[in-house]
Scaffold this active site. Structure first.
Site, PDB file in Angstrom:
ATOM      1  CG  HIS A 119     -10.871 -10.624   4.295  1.00  0.00           C
ATOM      2  ND1 HIS A 119     -12.134 -10.223   3.915  1.00  0.00           N
ATOM      3  CD2 HIS A 119     -10.515  -9.827   5.339  1.00  0.00           C
ATOM      4  CE1 HIS A 119     -12.532  -9.238   4.714  1.00  0.00           C
ATOM      5  NE2 HIS A 119     -11.567  -8.980   5.573  1.00  0.00           N
ATOM      6  CG  MET A 130     -17.538  -8.868  -4.243  1.00  0.00           C
ATOM      7  SD  MET A 130     -16.390  -8.875  -2.844  1.00  0.00           S
ATOM      8  CE  MET A 130     -17.053  -7.502  -1.902  1.00  0.00           C
ATOM      9  NE  ARG A 131     -24.943 -13.521  -3.870  1.00  0.00           N
ATOM     10  CZ  ARG A 131     -26.060 -12.918  -3.459  1.00  0.00           C
ATOM     11  NH1 ARG A 131     -26.138 -11.604  -3.432  1.00  0.00           N
ATOM     12  NH2 ARG A 131     -27.095 -13.630  -3.064  1.00  0.00           N
ATOM     13  CG  LEU A 139     -20.159 -18.769  -0.800  1.00  0.00           C
ATOM     14  CD1 LEU A 139     -18.716 -19.239  -0.841  1.00  0.00           C
ATOM     15  CD2 LEU A 139     -20.903 -19.162  -2.071  1.00  0.00           C
ATOM     16  N   GLY A 161     -11.091  -9.339 -11.377  1.00  0.00           N
ATOM     17  CA  GLY A 161     -10.378 -10.594 -11.599  1.00  0.00           C
ATOM     18  C   GLY A 161      -8.867 -10.457 -11.712  1.00  0.00           C
ATOM     19  CB  SER A 162      -6.318  -8.045 -10.518  1.00  0.00           C
ATOM     20  OG  SER A 162      -6.541  -7.979  -9.139  1.00  0.00           O
ATOM     21  CG  ASN A 163      -6.387 -11.629  -6.264  1.00  0.00           C
ATOM     22  OD1 ASN A 163      -5.303 -11.845  -5.739  1.00  0.00           O
ATOM     23  ND2 ASN A 163      -7.133 -10.578  -5.956  1.00  0.00           N
ATOM     24  CD  GLU A 167     -15.827 -17.081  12.888  1.00  0.00           C
ATOM     25  OE1 GLU A 167     -15.467 -15.984  13.289  1.00  0.00           O
ATOM     26  OE2 GLU A 167     -15.263 -18.154  13.201  1.00  0.00           O
ATOM     27  CD  GLN A 216       3.384  -7.859  -0.760  1.00  0.00           C
ATOM     28  OE1 GLN A 216       3.699  -9.006  -0.475  1.00  0.00           O
ATOM     29  NE2 GLN A 216       4.232  -7.018  -1.334  1.00  0.00           N
TER      30      GLN A 216
HETATM   31  C1  GRF Z   1      -9.306  -8.280  -3.685  1.00  0.00           C
HETATM   32  O1  GRF Z   1      -8.922  -7.105  -3.082  1.00  0.00           O
HETATM   33  C2  GRF Z   1      -9.549  -9.355  -2.662  1.00  0.00           C
HETATM   34  O2  GRF Z   1      -8.761  -9.208  -1.537  1.00  0.00           O
HETATM   35  C3  GRF Z   1     -10.986  -9.162  -2.322  1.00  0.00           C
HETATM   36  O3  GRF Z   1     -11.607  -8.756  -3.509  1.00  0.00           O
HETATM   37  C4  GRF Z   1     -10.654  -8.133  -4.355  1.00  0.00           C
HETATM   38  C5  GRF Z   1     -10.709  -8.818  -5.680  1.00  0.00           C
HETATM   39  O4  GRF Z   1      -9.960  -8.168  -6.651  1.00  0.00           O
HETATM   40  N1  GRF Z   1     -11.538 -10.363  -1.765  1.00  0.00           N
HETATM   41  P1  GRF Z   1      -9.806  -8.793  -8.098  1.00  0.00           P
HETATM   42  O5  GRF Z   1     -11.229  -8.967  -8.666  1.00  0.00           O
HETATM   43  O6  GRF Z   1      -9.093 -10.090  -7.979  1.00  0.00           O
HETATM   44  O7  GRF Z   1      -9.058  -7.761  -8.881  1.00  0.00           O
END
Ligand code: GRF
Length: 219
Positions: free
Chosen positions: A113, A94-95, A97, A16-18, A147, A177
């Site tokens: 992605h 990571m599923r 859909l 969950g860093s994003n 897709e 980034q």
């Molecule tokens: C990221 O690298 C994103 O590009 C990919 O999954 C990763 C998620 O990282 N879809 P985080 O859980 O947000 O740290």
């Protein structure tokens, strides 16, 4: 610009860093969003702890408790709907859909992605870029369509691949980034600057290039 914050539900599976970048942006006022809930398909995802720490409802719906993809997605939709989101953000979810799910959130479902799409759809993108001896690699935020990893790009960040890069060093450079471009795209959406018509993304009603807005971290 809209005055009420955009209601966002974030779906995660891992660290969950994003998600954290979005929480930080909400808290420091740079993002016009309110994260209504964080939902994970894994109860042990660290991102759920990040949500709880930020006083955001954190929910786990474990896919392994469902008979098939369809019933899991229906349960997910039901949970998401209870938070009435304007936008659903996939942040390391990571599923795969179902079409029903994607259609339900068409035009308001974003994903990140770790490749310069359409290159390297699917998994192991960093290893594939290294194996191919690519000079550049990167990350894409895109609208989700039926897709897999095929929806139209909104923003791409380009990073250099360095001579001694490993998956670890390259993915770290890319994550820096990610945490810039995902909040940017989410904020464009929140401020009603972003839309998609068929497969064409519009920013401020102007069509974006086919690969989306490009940020080159080598500049
Ligand atoms: C990221 O690298 C994103 O590009 C990919 O999954 C990763 C998620 O990282 N879809 P985080 O859980 O947000 O740290």
């Amino acid at each position: 610009m809209s005055t009420t914050p955009c209601r966002v539900v974030v779906l995660i599976s891992g660290s969950g860093s994003n998600l954290q970048a979005l929480i930080d942006g909400q808290h420091n006022g740079s993002l016009a969003i309110n994260i209504e809930a964080v939902i994970s398909n894994r109860a042990d995802a660290f991102g759920l702890e990040r949500a709880t720490k930020a006083s955001i409802p954190a929910e786990a719906i474990e896919h392994k408790n469902f008979l098939d993809r369809d019933s899991f997605d229906q349960a997910l939709i039901q949970k998401i709907e209870s938070y009435k989101p304007d936008l659903v953000v996939l942040a390391g979810f990571m599923r795969i859909l179902t079409s029903d799910f994607v259609r339900q959130y068409s035009g308001r479902l974003l994903n990140i992605h770790p490749s310069l799409l359409p290159k390297y759809q699917g998994l192991h993108t960093h290893q594939r870029a290294l194996d191919a001896k690519d000079d550049i690699h990167g990350v894409t935020v895109h609208f989700v369509t039926e897709e897999l990893d095929g929806g139209p790009p909104i923003i791409q960040a380009i990073v250099p691949v360095l001579e001694n890069d490993t998956v670890d060093t390259l993915s770290k450079r890319i994550q820096v980034q990610e945490h810039i471009i995902y909040p940017m795209a989410v904020n464009w959406f929140a401020n009603k600057r972003l839309s998609v018509n068929e497969n064409q993304v519009l920013l401020d009603k102007e069509p974006l290039p086919v690969n989306g807005h490009q940020i080159d971290s080598r500049d």
